[in-house]
Design an enzyme around this catalytic site. Structure first.
Site, mmCIF file in Angstrom:
data_model
loop_
_atom_site.group_PDB
_atom_site.id
_atom_site.type_symbol
_atom_site.label_atom_id
_atom_site.label_comp_id
_atom_site.label_asym_id
_atom_site.label_seq_id
_atom_site.Cartn_x
_atom_site.Cartn_y
_atom_site.Cartn_z
ATOM 1 N N ASP A 258 0.862 -1.168 0.000
ATOM 2 C CA ASP A 258 0.000 0.000 0.000
ATOM 3 C C ASP A 258 0.907 1.229 0.000
ATOM 4 O O ASP A 258 1.827 1.335 0.816
ATOM 5 C CB ASP A 258 -0.854 -0.014 1.273
ATOM 6 C CG ASP A 258 -2.254 0.488 1.048
ATOM 7 O OD1 ASP A 258 -2.391 1.603 0.505
ATOM 8 O OD2 ASP A 258 -3.201 -0.217 1.425
ATOM 9 N N ASP B 270 -3.160 4.573 -2.456
ATOM 10 C CA ASP B 270 -4.240 5.109 -1.645
ATOM 11 C C ASP B 270 -4.771 6.424 -2.225
ATOM 12 O O ASP B 270 -3.982 7.294 -2.618
ATOM 13 C CB ASP B 270 -3.668 5.360 -0.232
ATOM 14 C CG ASP B 270 -4.730 5.625 0.801
ATOM 15 O OD1 ASP B 270 -5.528 4.716 1.087
ATOM 16 O OD2 ASP B 270 -4.763 6.755 1.323
ATOM 17 N N GLU C 7 -6.622 3.367 -5.981
ATOM 18 C CA GLU C 7 -7.917 3.484 -5.294
ATOM 19 C C GLU C 7 -8.655 4.699 -5.847
ATOM 20 O O GLU C 7 -8.210 5.834 -5.652
ATOM 21 C CB GLU C 7 -7.729 3.641 -3.781
ATOM 22 C CG GLU C 7 -9.065 3.592 -3.054
ATOM 23 C CD GLU C 7 -9.055 4.159 -1.647
ATOM 24 O OE1 GLU C 7 -9.990 3.863 -0.885
ATOM 25 O OE2 GLU C 7 -8.121 4.907 -1.295
ATOM 26 N N HIS D 293 -11.051 -3.128 3.343
ATOM 27 C CA HIS D 293 -11.038 -2.731 4.752
ATOM 28 C C HIS D 293 -11.853 -1.463 5.018
ATOM 29 O O HIS D 293 -11.902 -0.996 6.153
ATOM 30 C CB HIS D 293 -9.583 -2.518 5.181
ATOM 31 C CG HIS D 293 -8.941 -1.395 4.430
ATOM 32 N ND1 HIS D 293 -8.726 -1.439 3.063
ATOM 33 C CD2 HIS D 293 -8.509 -0.182 4.829
ATOM 34 C CE1 HIS D 293 -8.192 -0.310 2.667
ATOM 35 N NE2 HIS D 293 -8.041 0.472 3.725
ATOM 36 N N ASP D 294 -12.443 -0.891 3.983
ATOM 37 C CA ASP D 294 -13.259 0.316 4.159
ATOM 38 C C ASP D 294 -14.750 0.044 3.973
ATOM 39 O O ASP D 294 -15.557 0.967 4.054
ATOM 40 C CB ASP D 294 -12.856 1.388 3.125
ATOM 41 C CG ASP D 294 -11.424 1.874 3.308
ATOM 42 O OD1 ASP D 294 -10.950 1.907 4.470
ATOM 43 O OD2 ASP D 294 -10.785 2.215 2.298
HETATM 44 C C1 GLC Z 1 -8.155 5.136 1.824
HETATM 45 C C2 GLC Z 1 -7.945 3.941 2.712
HETATM 46 C C3 GLC Z 1 -8.606 4.202 4.019
HETATM 47 C C4 GLC Z 1 -7.955 5.401 4.655
HETATM 48 C C5 GLC Z 1 -7.990 6.606 3.717
HETATM 49 C C6 GLC Z 1 -7.029 7.646 4.155
HETATM 50 O O1 GLC Z 1 -9.485 5.310 1.513
HETATM 51 O O2 GLC Z 1 -8.394 2.787 2.077
HETATM 52 O O3 GLC Z 1 -8.554 3.093 4.871
HETATM 53 O O4 GLC Z 1 -8.601 5.724 5.848
HETATM 54 O O5 GLC Z 1 -7.611 6.269 2.414
HETATM 55 O O6 GLC Z 1 -5.710 7.226 3.934
#
Ligand code: GLC
Ligand code: CA
Length: 542
Positions: free
Chosen positions: A107, A209, A271, A332-333
């Site tokens: 990540d 991310d 992402e 995980h979100d």
């Molecule tokens: C992304 C991650 C998430 C995190 C956010 C800030 O959406 O997947 O878990 O809280 O970015 O880094």
């Protein structure tokens, strides 16, 4: 792979044919009894990963971090947090994965650092510090308040005031996650160096991310109200036209891609939560940006056969020439798949994920049907839930991050007995766990393993063409996957009724390769194909 559009079937890259499996390191396997998963723990579970037929492991962040956002607040891009182990542990894990022919995706969190990162410590130390401009600092509004109306995803304004220097800094997540200023070329150069640090060590790729947030409006204009706001999540009150998806972001992504292309066989998956028309731009006009822009549509899709079919067909139609598709059911979100669609449909959903055209990404625990775990208020840790207790049940992400359920012993084999795991275990872990499901030929896990095994041994299922099939039943979504002479028919019943289908236009008969109930075998008559409630059929066509 600049020539991926012209690749012959024999030249597909690992990230096109392989399955990506996301490990949330805090929750996978604790090896030293502190109740938090770690790298040596993951190393102990490589046989398990082999048994899932997955190709690549994506690790959520493992770098040093004060953990205000559980590792997504990085205080050093080029090291490992002692909670997870050491760089030597990391090298061991990477070497062991490579020995097994597997890949590792890290990540990468470029949009923001921790406020404890040395760059930010310097930046906030004075207005004329050389690193001041590495972050996004603005004067207060005339009334002393924040410079504009931008909001944090985690509740409240996206700006925090710094007493010492009298300015606000930007953070779209917690206030301990100040955002980097990519309009300053030094910042991009530093990021590219951090990428090289890991690529030189042998990392196979990055999950990047919030890549679509990396640039913000140069004029810092107020964002307009969102007319479609549902009144629930305050962050959605505004239309994020000045903090997300800015055209300038593509130049940054091309620079990142350039670094990856200096190495062999590396990839990045970005992402990006955007509709197709915008999402597709992240492949790059010359396929020179993300190898895979994450396609999250299945996560929020209404769980309805026709709606999902339309979505799949639209996505296939919208892909740019040479752009490789991908699909995701959980991360995980997001609330757990089994909670969103129910335990029965979780198998159908996995059959869909693993037979659609494109790279599947699986979330740890979904292969045993783990569900959201209700978190008692005193255990809630995730910042959006802590900051916004009234909508914690909607925005909180702890429920989908609970420890992996390995067996029926104390702490589910995740941590030694007597240790308090960082998040509570599911109440049903004594029944729902890897050990129990491995013994049961009809379990979710056995189903998952059979499905991934079939997929990985089939050209049709990995790289074959996709074509939807009209079934005449509103609840049933069917399609074929074809590669040369190898052909499969997938029939998925999203509903609770039995259907008798006539699919003889495809073929007279077919062999059952796999069903969601793991019981039916033999040949079927496609003129009278019976599909049970919540059933998925993977059929091999002659
Ligand atoms: C992304 C991650 C998430 C995190 C956010 C800030 O959406 O997947 O878990 O809280 O970015 O880094
Ligand atoms: Ca540990």
């Amino acid at each position: 792979m600049p020539n991926s559009s012209k690749a012959s079937p024999e030249q597909y890259a690992w990230w096109q044919t392989g399955i990506i499996y996301q490990v949330y390191p805090r929750s996978f396997q604790d090896s030293n009894g502190d109740g938090i998963g770690d790298l040596p723990g993951i190393l102990k579970r490589l046989d398990y990963l082999d048994s899932l037929n997955t190709e690549a492991v994506w690790l959520s962040p493992i770098s040093p971090s004060p953990m205000h956002d559980f590792g997504y607040d990085v205080s050093d891009y080029c090291d490992v947090h002692p909670i997870f182990g050491t760089l030597a542990d990391f090298d061991r894990l990477l070497a062991a994965l490579h020995e097994r022919g597997k890949k590792l995706i890290l990540d990468l969190v470029p949009n923001h650092t921790s406020d404890e990162h040395s760059w930010f410590v310097e930046s906030r130390s004075s207005r004329d510090n050389p690193k001041r401009d590495w972050y996004i600092w603005r004067d207060p509004a005339p009334d002393g308040g924040p410079p504009n109306n931008w909001l944090s995803f985690f509740g409240g304004p996206a700006w925090s005031y710094d007493e010492q220097t009298g300015q606000y800094y930007l953070h779209q997540f917690v206030k301990q996650q100040p955002e980097l200023n990519y309009r300053n070329p030094e910042v991009l150069a530093a990021l590219l160096d951090a990428m090289r640090f890991w690529l030189d060590r042998g990392v196979d790729g990055f999950r990047v991310d919030v890549i679509w947030l990396m640039m913000k409006d140069a004029l810092f204009r107020d964002e307009p109200l969102n007319p479609a706001w549902d009144g629930i999540n305050p962050h959605a009150r505004l239309e994020h036209i000045y903090t997300a998806n800015l055209p300038e972001v593509h130049e940054l992504i091309r620079a990142m891609r350039g670094v990856l292309d200096d190495y062999d066989g590396r990839m990045m998956v970005g992402e990006i939560y955007l509709p197709n028309a915008e999402l597709m731009k992240y492949y790059g006009a010359q396929l020179d940006e993300c190898h895979l822009p994450f396609n999250f549509q299945l996560i929020n899709a209404p769980w309805d056969a026709q709606a999902v079919r339309r979505m799949v067909d639209q996505y296939e139609a919208d892909l740019p020439p040479g752009g490789w598709p991908n699909w995701v059911l959980g991360n995980h979100d997001q609330h757990r798949l089994a909670t969103r669609v129910g335990p029965q449909q979780a198998r159908v959903a996995n059959m869909l994920l693993l037979t659609l055209r494109g790279t599947p990404t699986c979330y740890y625990g979904d292969e045993i049907g783990m569900a959201d775990v209700p978190i008692p208020p005193e255990f809630i840790q995730d910042p959006p839930a802590v900051n916004q207790p009234e909508i914690a049940h909607i925005v909180g992400r702890d429920p989908e991050r609970t420890p992996m359920q390995w067996d029926s012993t104390a702490n589910a084999g995740f941590a030694p007995a007597g240790v308090q795991p960082w998040l509570p275990l599911a109440a049903d872990y004594q029944e729902r766990n890897v050990a129990a499901q491995s013994m049961d030929a009809t379990s979710m896990l056995s189903f998952f393993r059979s499905l991934t095994g079939l997929r990985q041994s089939s050209k049709a299922l990995t790289v074959g063409d996709y074509a939807p099939v009209d079934t005449g039943a509103g609840d049933v979504f069917a399609y074929t996957r074809t590669h040369g002479d190898e052909r499969y028919l997938v029939v998925l019943n999203f509903g609770v009724h039995v259907h008798l289908l006539d699919l003889s236009q495809i073929s007279a008969v077919a062999d059952i390769a796999l069903t969601t109930n793991m019981q039916t075998t033999g040949q079927v008559d496609l003129a009278r194909l019976e599909v049970a409630p919540n059933e998925g059929l993977l059929l091999r066509l002659p």
